[in-house]
Scaffold this motif. Structure first.
Motif, PDB file in Angstrom:
ATOM      1  N   ALA A  86       0.848  -1.078   0.091  1.00 26.21           N
ATOM      2  CA  ALA A  86      -0.094   0.062  -0.069  1.00 26.21           C
ATOM      3  C   ALA A  86       0.584   1.045   0.043  1.00 26.21           C
ATOM      4  CB  ALA A  86      -1.079   0.126   1.139  1.00 26.21           C
ATOM      5  N   THR A  87       1.792   1.107   1.022  1.00 27.03           N
ATOM      6  CA  THR A  87       2.726   2.352   0.988  1.00 27.03           C
ATOM      7  C   THR A  87       3.545   2.641  -0.205  1.00 27.03           C
ATOM      8  OG1 THR A  87       4.429   1.300   2.063  1.00 27.03           O
ATOM      9  CG2 THR A  87       2.869   2.532   3.537  1.00 27.03           C
ATOM     10  N   GLY A  88       4.029   1.671  -0.847  1.00 30.68           N
ATOM     11  CA  GLY A  88       4.836   1.603  -2.119  1.00 30.68           C
ATOM     12  C   GLY A  88       4.014   2.099  -3.483  1.00 30.68           C
ATOM     13  N   TRP A  89       2.741   1.444  -3.788  1.00 30.97           N
ATOM     14  CA  TRP A  89       1.870   1.867  -4.712  1.00 30.97           C
ATOM     15  C   TRP A  89       1.331   3.171  -4.498  1.00 30.97           C
ATOM     16  CZ3 TRP A  89       1.250  -0.054  -9.431  1.00 30.97           C
ATOM     17  CH2 TRP A  89       2.045  -1.391  -9.570  1.00 30.97           C
ATOM     18  N   ALA A  90       1.053   3.774  -3.343  1.00 36.08           N
ATOM     19  CA  ALA A  90       0.681   4.992  -3.085  1.00 36.08           C
ATOM     20  C   ALA A  90       1.885   6.197  -3.641  1.00 36.08           C
ATOM     21  CB  ALA A  90       0.305   5.347  -1.677  1.00 36.08           C
ATOM     22  N   CYS A  91       3.183   5.692  -3.247  1.00 30.80           N
ATOM     23  CA  CYS A  91       4.116   6.437  -3.354  1.00 30.80           C
ATOM     24  C   CYS A  91       4.342   6.532  -4.987  1.00 30.80           C
ATOM     25  CB  CYS A  91       5.452   6.085  -2.913  1.00 30.80           C
ATOM     26  SG  CYS A  91       7.019   6.467  -3.380  1.00 30.80           S
ATOM     27  N   PHE A  92       4.110   5.300  -5.692  1.00 30.80           N
ATOM     28  CA  PHE A  92       4.170   5.340  -7.108  1.00 30.80           C
ATOM     29  C   PHE A  92       3.295   6.156  -7.853  1.00 30.80           C
ATOM     30  CE2 PHE A  92       2.879   3.363 -11.080  1.00 30.80           C
ATOM     31  CZ  PHE A  92       3.992   3.529 -11.741  1.00 30.80           C
ATOM     32  N   GLY A  93       2.027   6.182  -7.463  1.00 26.30           N
ATOM     33  CA  GLY A  93       0.836   6.854  -8.038  1.00 26.30           C
ATOM     34  C   GLY A  93       1.183   8.512  -7.820  1.00 26.30           C
ATOM     35  N   ILE A  94       1.686   8.777  -6.621  1.00 26.48           N
ATOM     36  CA  ILE A  94       2.032  10.112  -6.525  1.00 26.48           C
ATOM     37  C   ILE A  94       3.187  10.489  -7.523  1.00 26.48           C
ATOM     38  CG2 ILE A  94       3.016  12.093  -4.978  1.00 26.48           C
ATOM     39  CD1 ILE A  94       1.557  10.360  -2.783  1.00 26.48           C
ATOM     40  N   TRP A  95       4.248   9.745  -7.365  1.00 31.43           N
ATOM     41  CA  TRP A  95       5.454  10.067  -8.241  1.00 31.43           C
ATOM     42  C   TRP A  95       5.217  10.020  -9.671  1.00 31.43           C
ATOM     43  CZ3 TRP A  95       7.538   6.662 -12.092  1.00 31.43           C
ATOM     44  CH2 TRP A  95       8.641   7.205 -12.714  1.00 31.43           C
ATOM     45  N   VAL A  96       4.444   9.370 -10.143  1.00 31.64           N
ATOM     46  CA  VAL A  96       4.279   9.001 -11.616  1.00 31.64           C
ATOM     47  C   VAL A  96       3.252  10.318 -12.087  1.00 31.64           C
ATOM     48  CG1 VAL A  96       2.039   7.864 -11.916  1.00 31.64           C
ATOM     49  CG2 VAL A  96       3.557   7.591 -13.745  1.00 31.64           C
ATOM     50  N   PHE A  97       2.363  10.921 -11.251  1.00 36.85           N
ATOM     51  CA  PHE A  97       1.706  12.047 -11.565  1.00 36.85           C
ATOM     52  C   PHE A  97       2.427  13.357 -11.538  1.00 36.85           C
ATOM     53  CE2 PHE A  97      -1.318  15.336 -10.442  1.00 36.85           C
ATOM     54  CZ  PHE A  97      -2.129  15.424 -11.598  1.00 36.85           C
ATOM     55  N   TYR A  98       3.155  13.373 -10.510  1.00 37.68           N
ATOM     56  CA  TYR A  98       3.746  14.786 -10.185  1.00 37.68           C
ATOM     57  C   TYR A  98       5.099  14.788 -11.062  1.00 37.68           C
ATOM     58  CZ  TYR A  98       0.056  16.304  -6.957  1.00 37.68           C
ATOM     59  OH  TYR A  98      -1.145  16.768  -6.686  1.00 37.68           O
ATOM     60  N   ILE A  99       5.748  13.704 -11.044  1.00 37.38           N
ATOM     61  CA  ILE A  99       6.971  13.926 -11.997  1.00 37.38           C
ATOM     62  C   ILE A  99       6.830  14.182 -13.197  1.00 37.38           C
ATOM     63  CG2 ILE A  99       7.234  11.715 -12.767  1.00 37.38           C
ATOM     64  CD1 ILE A  99      10.128  11.690 -12.298  1.00 37.38           C
ATOM     65  N   GLY A 100       5.402  13.943 -13.748  1.00 37.53           N
ATOM     66  CA  GLY A 100       4.861  14.361 -14.947  1.00 37.53           C
ATOM     67  C   GLY A 100       4.409  15.663 -15.068  1.00 37.53           C
ATOM     68  N   GLN A 101       3.682  16.279 -14.152  1.00 41.48           N
ATOM     69  CA  GLN A 101       3.396  17.642 -13.990  1.00 41.48           C
ATOM     70  C   GLN A 101       4.531  18.433 -14.013  1.00 41.48           C
ATOM     71  OE1 GLN A 101      -0.129  18.418 -14.140  1.00 41.48           O
ATOM     72  NE2 GLN A 101       0.076  16.492 -14.746  1.00 41.48           N
ATOM     73  N   VAL A 102       5.648  18.286 -13.282  1.00 37.57           N
ATOM     74  CA  VAL A 102       6.768  19.027 -13.356  1.00 37.57           C
ATOM     75  C   VAL A 102       7.186  19.137 -14.897  1.00 37.57           C
ATOM     76  CG1 VAL A 102       9.519  19.304 -12.416  1.00 37.57           C
ATOM     77  CG2 VAL A 102       7.327  18.557 -10.926  1.00 37.57           C
ATOM     78  N   ALA A 103       7.523  17.955 -15.437  1.00 39.41           N
ATOM     79  CA  ALA A 103       8.155  18.024 -16.703  1.00 39.41           C
ATOM     80  C   ALA A 103       7.168  18.686 -17.691  1.00 39.41           C
ATOM     81  CB  ALA A 103       8.425  16.510 -17.287  1.00 39.41           C
ATOM     82  N   LEU A 104       5.883  18.574 -17.634  1.00 40.37           N
ATOM     83  CA  LEU A 104       4.871  19.064 -18.547  1.00 40.37           C
ATOM     84  C   LEU A 104       4.808  20.355 -18.436  1.00 40.37           C
ATOM     85  CD1 LEU A 104       2.293  16.343 -18.674  1.00 40.37           C
ATOM     86  CD2 LEU A 104       3.934  16.910 -20.804  1.00 40.37           C
ATOM     87  N   ASN A 105       4.470  20.946 -17.071  1.00 37.50           N
ATOM     88  CA  ASN A 105       3.968  22.188 -16.897  1.00 37.50           C
ATOM     89  C   ASN A 105       4.994  23.159 -16.394  1.00 37.50           C
ATOM     90  OD1 ASN A 105       1.660  21.577 -17.218  1.00 37.50           O
ATOM     91  ND2 ASN A 105       0.991  20.858 -14.973  1.00 37.50           N
ATOM     92  N   ILE A 106       6.424  22.854 -16.187  1.00 36.66           N
ATOM     93  CA  ILE A 106       7.451  23.450 -15.608  1.00 36.66           C
ATOM     94  C   ILE A 106       8.394  23.377 -16.666  1.00 36.66           C
ATOM     95  CG2 ILE A 106       9.188  23.996 -13.804  1.00 36.66           C
ATOM     96  CD1 ILE A 106       6.225  24.614 -13.103  1.00 36.66           C
ATOM     97  N   GLY A 107       8.831  22.307 -16.926  1.00 38.26           N
ATOM     98  CA  GLY A 107      10.198  21.772 -17.900  1.00 38.26           C
ATOM     99  C   GLY A 107       9.498  22.098 -19.501  1.00 38.26           C
ATOM    100  N   ASP A 108       8.124  22.341 -19.770  1.00 42.55           N
ATOM    101  CA  ASP A 108       7.870  22.510 -20.975  1.00 42.55           C
ATOM    102  C   ASP A 108       8.162  21.199 -22.021  1.00 42.55           C
ATOM    103  OD1 ASP A 108       6.832  25.068 -20.563  1.00 42.55           O
ATOM    104  OD2 ASP A 108       8.962  25.984 -20.985  1.00 42.55           O
ATOM    105  N   THR A 109       7.853  20.086 -21.515  1.00 51.13           N
ATOM    106  CA  THR A 109       8.331  18.581 -22.102  1.00 51.13           C
ATOM    107  C   THR A 109       6.762  18.334 -22.832  1.00 51.13           C
ATOM    108  OG1 THR A 109       9.414  18.102 -20.497  1.00 51.13           O
ATOM    109  CG2 THR A 109       8.881  16.188 -21.928  1.00 51.13           C
ATOM    110  N   THR A 110       7.018  17.685 -24.054  1.00 51.43           N
ATOM    111  CA  THR A 110       5.490  17.250 -24.686  1.00 51.43           C
ATOM    112  C   THR A 110       5.542  15.881 -24.333  1.00 51.43           C
ATOM    113  OG1 THR A 110       6.988  16.481 -26.702  1.00 51.43           O
ATOM    114  CG2 THR A 110       6.368  18.584 -26.812  1.00 51.43           C
ATOM    115  N   ALA A 111       4.068  15.668 -24.577  1.00 52.57           N
ATOM    116  CA  ALA A 111       3.418  14.233 -24.259  1.00 52.57           C
ATOM    117  C   ALA A 111       4.286  13.253 -24.732  1.00 52.57           C
ATOM    118  CB  ALA A 111       2.120  14.132 -24.633  1.00 52.57           C
TER     119      ALA A 111
END
Length: 523
Positions: free
Chosen positions: A330-355
């Motif tokens: 539970a702790t590991g997959w909650a960590c993974f869900g947050i990681w995959v969403f927010y690492i993407g938000q940083v790249a897309l919205n801050i780093g101007d990365t394309t999909a």
């Protein structure tokens, strides 16, 4: 009627309806119809299949995990574009487009597993793929409506994997005897996850270049094809009831009160945390939902312990070892869900990365995840599951720290690459280990129930973790009006994922210490 050992090992199929079939004949029917085999026989049909037939069989069932991850990945990398088309910019509302899907999977998997145990795992598997295809079509058509229809479509999409995931695992659990082949089949099932995630990222990004509804319309076409293929690949014998049961007995076996209270508890509790990100805790209905969720949760456990004759949650199969495994999962997959969403938000919205770039950046999950899952399949039985869990938690911790500390405009081959490479090890070690351990812990006829519990923990943790992280983000980002404020909120959420991974590591180390002292001979 009695049956000799020889007749049990060589069951005879019968086309007709017998008033009192021999145990071996009934067992053959039950196994081939993906219904519960009898406990007085141990027939595992997949053990006798040829290698090409086993590849086709396992590959078909692995589409459950593959398509589940496609549904997550194709929206993760395009959530900003989809939100923009609906006029949504609030991160809490955007998170619902992800959390709603995982919430439904985590909530209804227990029901999906029980339905498979009662009415046939193969039948429910095919129905789940068909349902998934239908609501993928609706998700694309939501472009002509509002974001409300899209969110509802995503929520109902999640019911598809909620049916296919536990029943795919249940078919594997029923078809292979405990041992290396069964372990490897579970490993391949878990190893399909990174392929699905990359496919979701890639095709989501590519179709978004044309028009984002095609992300879901193409998914609907593919899922309809998988449903038809699964109906052909898995033996299509009708489900044979174990014995004539009255309607009251059937309802008792389904544990409807337990299912209703359990679903209500999971939905209300999760809704409160995810909706609080959008509306705020000052809204009375948010904390009322939270309180009601707790009340329904208490009622659910009371029903399962004191009233249910066939509980939907087999608490009797639980022990402290399984509890530790599930807590780490539970702790590991909650960590993974947050990681995959927010690492993407940083790249897309801050780093101007394309999909499309995002899809390419996640390619390391394929070799890393596949090698990790197959290694677990080989190691389980030779290496204690507690040590496998420790490896997974260390991977979650290191991968999330790298993501949190990453400067938004740094090159890919530093923080991002190693974060993706390492955290995937955690994802693809914890799931196969948990699935194998619990599959061996429950009777063969309840494989759907056991598999559903593992998948409930995984998907519900993702959704609930996003709710917790979103609450943190919106309370520290000062409204997210500037780039620096957005980054502050994203990093706050990512630091929370680091904390979850650290908690999981501590739990896994406690598990090892407990196992050590338990096995140490007394003086």
């Amino acid at each position: 009627m009695t049956s000799s050992p020889e007749s049990t090992e060589l069951p005879i199929k019968s086309e007709g309806v017998e008033a009192s079939p021999a145990p071996s004949q009934q067992l053959e029917k039950d196994v081939e119809s993906n219904e519960q085999p009898k406990e007085n026989g141990n027939v595992y049909p997949a053990d006798a299949l040829s290698t090409p037939r086993q590849i086709l069989f396992i590959g078909t069932l692995c589409t459950a995990m593959f398509t589940n991850q496609v549904g997550l990945g194709n929206t993760l990398c395009t959530v900003g574009l989809i939100g923009e088309s609906f006029g949504i910019s609030n991160q809490g509302q955007l998170a619902w487009l992800i959390a709603g899907y995982s919430l439904t999977i985590g909530t209804f998997i227990l029901i999906g597993g029980r339905l498979g145990d009662e009415f046939g795992n193969k039948r429910v598997f095919v129905i789940g793929m068909t349902w998934y295809a239908l609501w993928s079509l609706v998700a694309g058509l939501a472009v002509y409506s509002t974001h409300v229809l899209f969110v509802f479509a995503r929520v109902f999409q999640g019911m598809g994997p909620a049916l296919t995931l536990p029943n795919g695992l249940a078919i594997l659990g029923q078809s292979y005897s405990p041992g290396p082949r069964k372990n490897m089949s579970f490993a391949w099932f878990g190893g399909a996850a990174p392929f699905g995630a990359i496919a979701g990222f890639l095709f989501g990004g590519l179709f978004a270049l044309a028009w984002w509804p095609w992300i879901y319309w193409s998914q609907a076409i593919a899922l309809a094809g998988v449903a038809a293929f699964a109906a052909w690949t898995i033996p299509p014998l009708p489900v044979q009831p174990k014995r004539h049961r009255l309607l009251r007995e059937k309802l008792e076996d389904l544990d409807i009160p337990g299912g209703l209270t359990g679903v209500a508890a999971l939905v209300l509790f999760n809704f409160a945390w995810n909706q609080a990100v959008v509306a705020g805790w000052q809204q009375p209905y948010v904390y009322v939902c939270l309180i009601l969720g707790v009340v329904f949760g208490v009622a659910f456990f009371c029903i399962e312990v004191y009233w249910a004759k066939a509980p939907i949650l087999p608490l009797a199969a639980f022990n402290s070892d399984i509890a530790f495994v599930f807590a780490c999962t539970a702790t590991g997959w909650a960590c993974f869900g947050i990681w995959v969403f927010y690492i993407g938000q940083v790249a897309l919205n801050i780093g101007d990365t394309t999909a499309v770039q995002m899809a390419a950046w996640f390619i390391p999950v394929i070799p890393s995840g596949l090698i990790s899952a197959l290694a677990v399949g080989k190691l389980v039985g030779n290496v204690p599951a507690s040590w496998i869990m420790v490896v997974g938690q260390v991977a979650y911790l290191v991968g999330s720290i790298l993501a949190t500390a990453r400067p938004p405009h740094t090159i890919y081959w530093t923080y991002y690459f190693f974060s993706v490479l390492i955290i995937t090890v955690g994802m693809d070690t914890s799931f196969p280990a948990a699935a194998m351990i619990f599959s061996d812990a429950v009777p063969q006829q309840y494989q759907g129930m056991g598999a559903s519990i593992v998948m409930t923990v995984v998907n519900y943790s993702i959704s609930l973790g996003l709710g917790f992280a979103g609450t943190i983000e919106t309370n520290i980002n000062n409204g997210g009006l500037t780039t620096s404020d957005k980054l502050l909120g994203y990093r706050g959420a990512l630091w929370f994922s680091v904390g979850l991974a650290g908690l999981g590591l501590v739990l896994s180390l406690v598990f090892i210490a407990k196992s050590h002292f338990k096995s140490k001979p007394k003086a």
